[in-house]
Design a protein around this motif. Sequence first.
Motif, PDB file in Angstrom:
ATOM      1  N   MET A   1       3.908 -13.371  -9.837  1.00 40.10           N
ATOM      2  CA  MET A   1       4.826 -12.411  -9.264  1.00 40.10           C
ATOM      3  C   MET A   1       5.159 -12.861  -7.844  1.00 40.10           C
ATOM      4  O   MET A   1       4.284 -13.156  -7.059  1.00 40.10           O
ATOM      5  CB  MET A   1       4.135 -11.040  -9.267  1.00 40.10           C
ATOM      6  N   SER A   2       6.405 -12.931  -7.536  1.00 41.01           N
ATOM      7  CA  SER A   2       6.795 -13.417  -6.212  1.00 41.01           C
ATOM      8  C   SER A   2       6.627 -12.332  -5.159  1.00 41.01           C
ATOM      9  O   SER A   2       6.537 -11.158  -5.472  1.00 41.01           O
ATOM     10  CB  SER A   2       8.237 -13.902  -6.233  1.00 41.01           C
ATOM     11  N   GLU A   3       6.613 -12.769  -3.918  1.00 39.48           N
ATOM     12  CA  GLU A   3       6.441 -11.840  -2.802  1.00 39.48           C
ATOM     13  C   GLU A   3       7.538 -10.778  -2.762  1.00 39.48           C
ATOM     14  O   GLU A   3       7.339  -9.686  -2.312  1.00 39.48           O
ATOM     15  CB  GLU A   3       6.460 -12.618  -1.478  1.00 39.48           C
ATOM     16  N   GLN A   4       8.742 -11.127  -3.233  1.00 40.53           N
ATOM     17  CA  GLN A   4       9.873 -10.211  -3.129  1.00 40.53           C
ATOM     18  C   GLN A   4       9.838  -9.105  -4.182  1.00 40.53           C
ATOM     19  O   GLN A   4      10.411  -8.061  -3.988  1.00 40.53           O
ATOM     20  CB  GLN A   4      11.205 -10.970  -3.248  1.00 40.53           C
ATOM     21  N   GLU A   5       9.205  -9.356  -5.308  1.00 42.01           N
ATOM     22  CA  GLU A   5       9.173  -8.342  -6.348  1.00 42.01           C
ATOM     23  C   GLU A   5       8.288  -7.179  -5.912  1.00 42.01           C
ATOM     24  O   GLU A   5       7.184  -7.381  -5.426  1.00 42.01           O
ATOM     25  CB  GLU A   5       8.614  -8.927  -7.643  1.00 42.01           C
ATOM     26  N   PRO A   6       8.785  -5.950  -6.097  1.00 38.79           N
ATOM     27  CA  PRO A   6       7.963  -4.814  -5.701  1.00 38.79           C
ATOM     28  C   PRO A   6       6.769  -4.654  -6.643  1.00 38.79           C
ATOM     29  O   PRO A   6       6.862  -4.942  -7.831  1.00 38.79           O
ATOM     30  CB  PRO A   6       8.917  -3.621  -5.803  1.00 38.79           C
ATOM     31  N   VAL A   7       5.670  -4.219  -6.075  1.00 37.58           N
ATOM     32  CA  VAL A   7       4.470  -3.962  -6.849  1.00 37.58           C
ATOM     33  C   VAL A   7       4.240  -2.458  -6.800  1.00 37.58           C
ATOM     34  O   VAL A   7       4.178  -1.871  -5.722  1.00 37.58           O
ATOM     35  CB  VAL A   7       3.249  -4.706  -6.261  1.00 37.58           C
ATOM     36  N   THR A   8       4.127  -1.851  -7.972  1.00 30.81           N
ATOM     37  CA  THR A   8       3.842  -0.421  -7.994  1.00 30.81           C
ATOM     38  C   THR A   8       2.344  -0.212  -8.030  1.00 30.81           C
ATOM     39  O   THR A   8       1.580  -1.107  -8.394  1.00 30.81           O
ATOM     40  CB  THR A   8       4.499   0.273  -9.198  1.00 30.81           C
ATOM     41  N   GLY A   9       1.952   0.966  -7.668  1.00 30.00           N
ATOM     42  CA  GLY A   9       0.543   1.300  -7.648  1.00 30.00           C
ATOM     43  C   GLY A   9       0.183   1.949  -6.330  1.00 30.00           C
ATOM     44  O   GLY A   9       1.043   2.483  -5.623  1.00 30.00           O
ATOM     45  N   LYS A  20     -20.302  12.850   3.754  1.00 33.64           N
ATOM     46  CA  LYS A  20     -18.999  13.348   3.303  1.00 33.64           C
ATOM     47  C   LYS A  20     -18.085  12.178   2.961  1.00 33.64           C
ATOM     48  O   LYS A  20     -18.108  11.148   3.623  1.00 33.64           O
ATOM     49  CB  LYS A  20     -18.348  14.202   4.393  1.00 33.64           C
ATOM     50  N   TRP A  21     -17.264  12.398   1.935  1.00 35.42           N
ATOM     51  CA  TRP A  21     -16.300  11.398   1.506  1.00 35.42           C
ATOM     52  C   TRP A  21     -14.930  11.688   2.098  1.00 35.42           C
ATOM     53  O   TRP A  21     -14.549  12.849   2.239  1.00 35.42           O
ATOM     54  CB  TRP A  21     -16.162  11.404  -0.016  1.00 35.42           C
ATOM     55  N   ARG A  22     -14.194  10.632   2.402  1.00 29.48           N
ATOM     56  CA  ARG A  22     -12.814  10.764   2.872  1.00 29.48           C
ATOM     57  C   ARG A  22     -11.985   9.662   2.215  1.00 29.48           C
ATOM     58  O   ARG A  22     -12.426   8.519   2.110  1.00 29.48           O
ATOM     59  CB  ARG A  22     -12.773  10.609   4.392  1.00 29.48           C
ATOM     60  N   CYS A  23     -10.791  10.005   1.772  1.00 31.20           N
ATOM     61  CA  CYS A  23      -9.865   9.029   1.186  1.00 31.20           C
ATOM     62  C   CYS A  23      -8.594   9.004   2.020  1.00 31.20           C
ATOM     63  O   CYS A  23      -8.045  10.058   2.350  1.00 31.20           O
ATOM     64  CB  CYS A  23      -9.506   9.410  -0.246  1.00 31.20           C
ATOM     65  N   ASP A  24      -8.146   7.810   2.366  1.00 37.02           N
ATOM     66  CA  ASP A  24      -6.914   7.636   3.125  1.00 37.02           C
ATOM     67  C   ASP A  24      -6.033   6.619   2.412  1.00 37.02           C
ATOM     68  O   ASP A  24      -6.537   5.663   1.809  1.00 37.02           O
ATOM     69  CB  ASP A  24      -7.223   7.123   4.545  1.00 37.02           C
ATOM     70  N   PRO A  25      -4.707   6.796   2.508  1.00 40.99           N
ATOM     71  CA  PRO A  25      -3.813   5.848   1.847  1.00 40.99           C
ATOM     72  C   PRO A  25      -3.839   4.483   2.538  1.00 40.99           C
ATOM     73  O   PRO A  25      -3.999   4.396   3.745  1.00 40.99           O
ATOM     74  CB  PRO A  25      -2.430   6.499   1.980  1.00 40.99           C
ATOM     75  N   MET A  26      -3.671   3.452   1.741  1.00 42.11           N
ATOM     76  CA  MET A  26      -3.536   2.102   2.273  1.00 42.11           C
ATOM     77  C   MET A  26      -2.053   1.752   2.282  1.00 42.11           C
ATOM     78  O   MET A  26      -1.274   2.264   1.482  1.00 42.11           O
ATOM     79  CB  MET A  26      -4.320   1.102   1.420  1.00 42.11           C
ATOM     80  N   ASP A  27      -1.675   0.862   3.171  1.00 44.86           N
ATOM     81  CA  ASP A  27      -0.292   0.412   3.275  1.00 44.86           C
ATOM     82  C   ASP A  27       0.121  -0.306   1.991  1.00 44.86           C
ATOM     83  O   ASP A  27      -0.701  -0.968   1.347  1.00 44.86           O
ATOM     84  CB  ASP A  27      -0.162  -0.527   4.478  1.00 44.86           C
ATOM     85  N   ALA A  28       1.391  -0.211   1.635  1.00 46.79           N
ATOM     86  CA  ALA A  28       1.910  -0.850   0.419  1.00 46.79           C
ATOM     87  C   ALA A  28       1.697  -2.365   0.422  1.00 46.79           C
ATOM     88  O   ALA A  28       1.552  -2.976  -0.638  1.00 46.79           O
ATOM     89  CB  ALA A  28       3.389  -0.527   0.249  1.00 46.79           C
ATOM     90  N   SER A  29       1.645  -2.985   1.601  1.00 49.75           N
ATOM     91  CA  SER A  29       1.416  -4.434   1.670  1.00 49.75           C
ATOM     92  C   SER A  29       0.054  -4.810   1.094  1.00 49.75           C
ATOM     93  O   SER A  29      -0.152  -5.944   0.662  1.00 49.75           O
ATOM     94  CB  SER A  29       1.529  -4.934   3.109  1.00 49.75           C
ATOM     95  N   SER A  30      -0.868  -3.857   1.055  1.00 52.28           N
ATOM     96  CA  SER A  30      -2.199  -4.105   0.507  1.00 52.28           C
ATOM     97  C   SER A  30      -2.163  -4.396  -0.986  1.00 52.28           C
ATOM     98  O   SER A  30      -3.091  -4.987  -1.525  1.00 52.28           O
ATOM     99  CB  SER A  30      -3.109  -2.905   0.758  1.00 52.28           C
ATOM    100  N   LEU A  31      -1.099  -3.968  -1.663  1.00 50.96           N
ATOM    101  CA  LEU A  31      -0.984  -4.211  -3.099  1.00 50.96           C
ATOM    102  C   LEU A  31      -0.507  -5.625  -3.400  1.00 50.96           C
ATOM    103  O   LEU A  31      -0.653  -6.111  -4.519  1.00 50.96           O
ATOM    104  CB  LEU A  31      -0.006  -3.210  -3.732  1.00 50.96           C
ATOM    105  N   ASP A  83      -0.387 -13.463 -13.304  1.00 50.74           N
ATOM    106  CA  ASP A  83       0.874 -12.792 -12.983  1.00 50.74           C
ATOM    107  C   ASP A  83       0.955 -12.184 -11.589  1.00 50.74           C
ATOM    108  O   ASP A  83       2.043 -11.829 -11.142  1.00 50.74           O
ATOM    109  CB  ASP A  83       1.142 -11.673 -13.999  1.00 50.74           C
ATOM    110  N   TYR A  84      -0.164 -12.025 -10.912  1.00 52.32           N
ATOM    111  CA  TYR A  84      -0.179 -11.314  -9.631  1.00 52.32           C
ATOM    112  C   TYR A  84      -0.875 -12.143  -8.556  1.00 52.32           C
ATOM    113  O   TYR A  84      -2.013 -12.576  -8.738  1.00 52.32           O
ATOM    114  CB  TYR A  84      -0.909  -9.965  -9.764  1.00 52.32           C
ATOM    115  N   ASP A  85      -0.191 -12.323  -7.437  1.00 53.92           N
ATOM    116  CA  ASP A  85      -0.742 -13.104  -6.328  1.00 53.92           C
ATOM    117  C   ASP A  85      -2.054 -12.530  -5.819  1.00 53.92           C
ATOM    118  O   ASP A  85      -2.992 -13.274  -5.522  1.00 53.92           O
ATOM    119  CB  ASP A  85       0.265 -13.171  -5.165  1.00 53.92           C
ATOM    120  N   ILE A  86      -2.132 -11.197  -5.706  1.00 51.97           N
ATOM    121  CA  ILE A  86      -3.344 -10.598  -5.143  1.00 51.97           C
ATOM    122  C   ILE A  86      -4.550 -10.869  -6.051  1.00 51.97           C
ATOM    123  O   ILE A  86      -5.649 -11.121  -5.570  1.00 51.97           O
ATOM    124  CB  ILE A  86      -3.169  -9.082  -4.854  1.00 51.97           C
TER     125      ILE A  86
END
Length: 161
Positions: A1-9, A20-31, A83-86
């Motif tokens: 998958m190339s860098e330009q193609e969007p990755v969903t998730g 205590k647990w805490r969940c925070d969103p990660m930036d889309a670039s992390s995908l 199929d996925y660079d990550i």
Amino acid sequence: MSEQEPVTGFGVTVVREDGKWRCDPMDASSLRELDAAITELRKARSTGAVFGLLAIDDEFFLLLRPSPGGVSLLLSDAAAALDYDIAADALDLLRIDPPEDEDEVWPEGSLDILADLGLPAAEMQVIIDEIDLYPDEQLQMIAQRLGFADEYAKHLDTILQ
């Protein structure tokens, strides 16, 4: 998958501090970029546990856990590296060649990545073996087992709106 193609998730930083647990969103670039995900997790300074949950394109998940000596990781499906660079970067970090056949599903990395928090390798394998589930559902099982399912669900509600 190339860098330009969007990755969903989505990516979630999970922190356990003072019981205590805490969940925070990660930036889309992390995908898309393993280095971006690792860098973002390292920013979440905590005296407790810090790890990342990434669900990518309804295909696979990646668990990342930074430590002073590097990063532990678990890739739910080694064939995703075809199929996925990550995923390819994850195998590269583990010094493992990608599989020849994408039809076979097996994990690579540390099945015991969350064992010290209460999820032993054998149970992680059972979750990964649930191939009829989507990655977000497998991550939900992990959250349930470790006791942060409510925090995880709140986070997902925010992301998926």
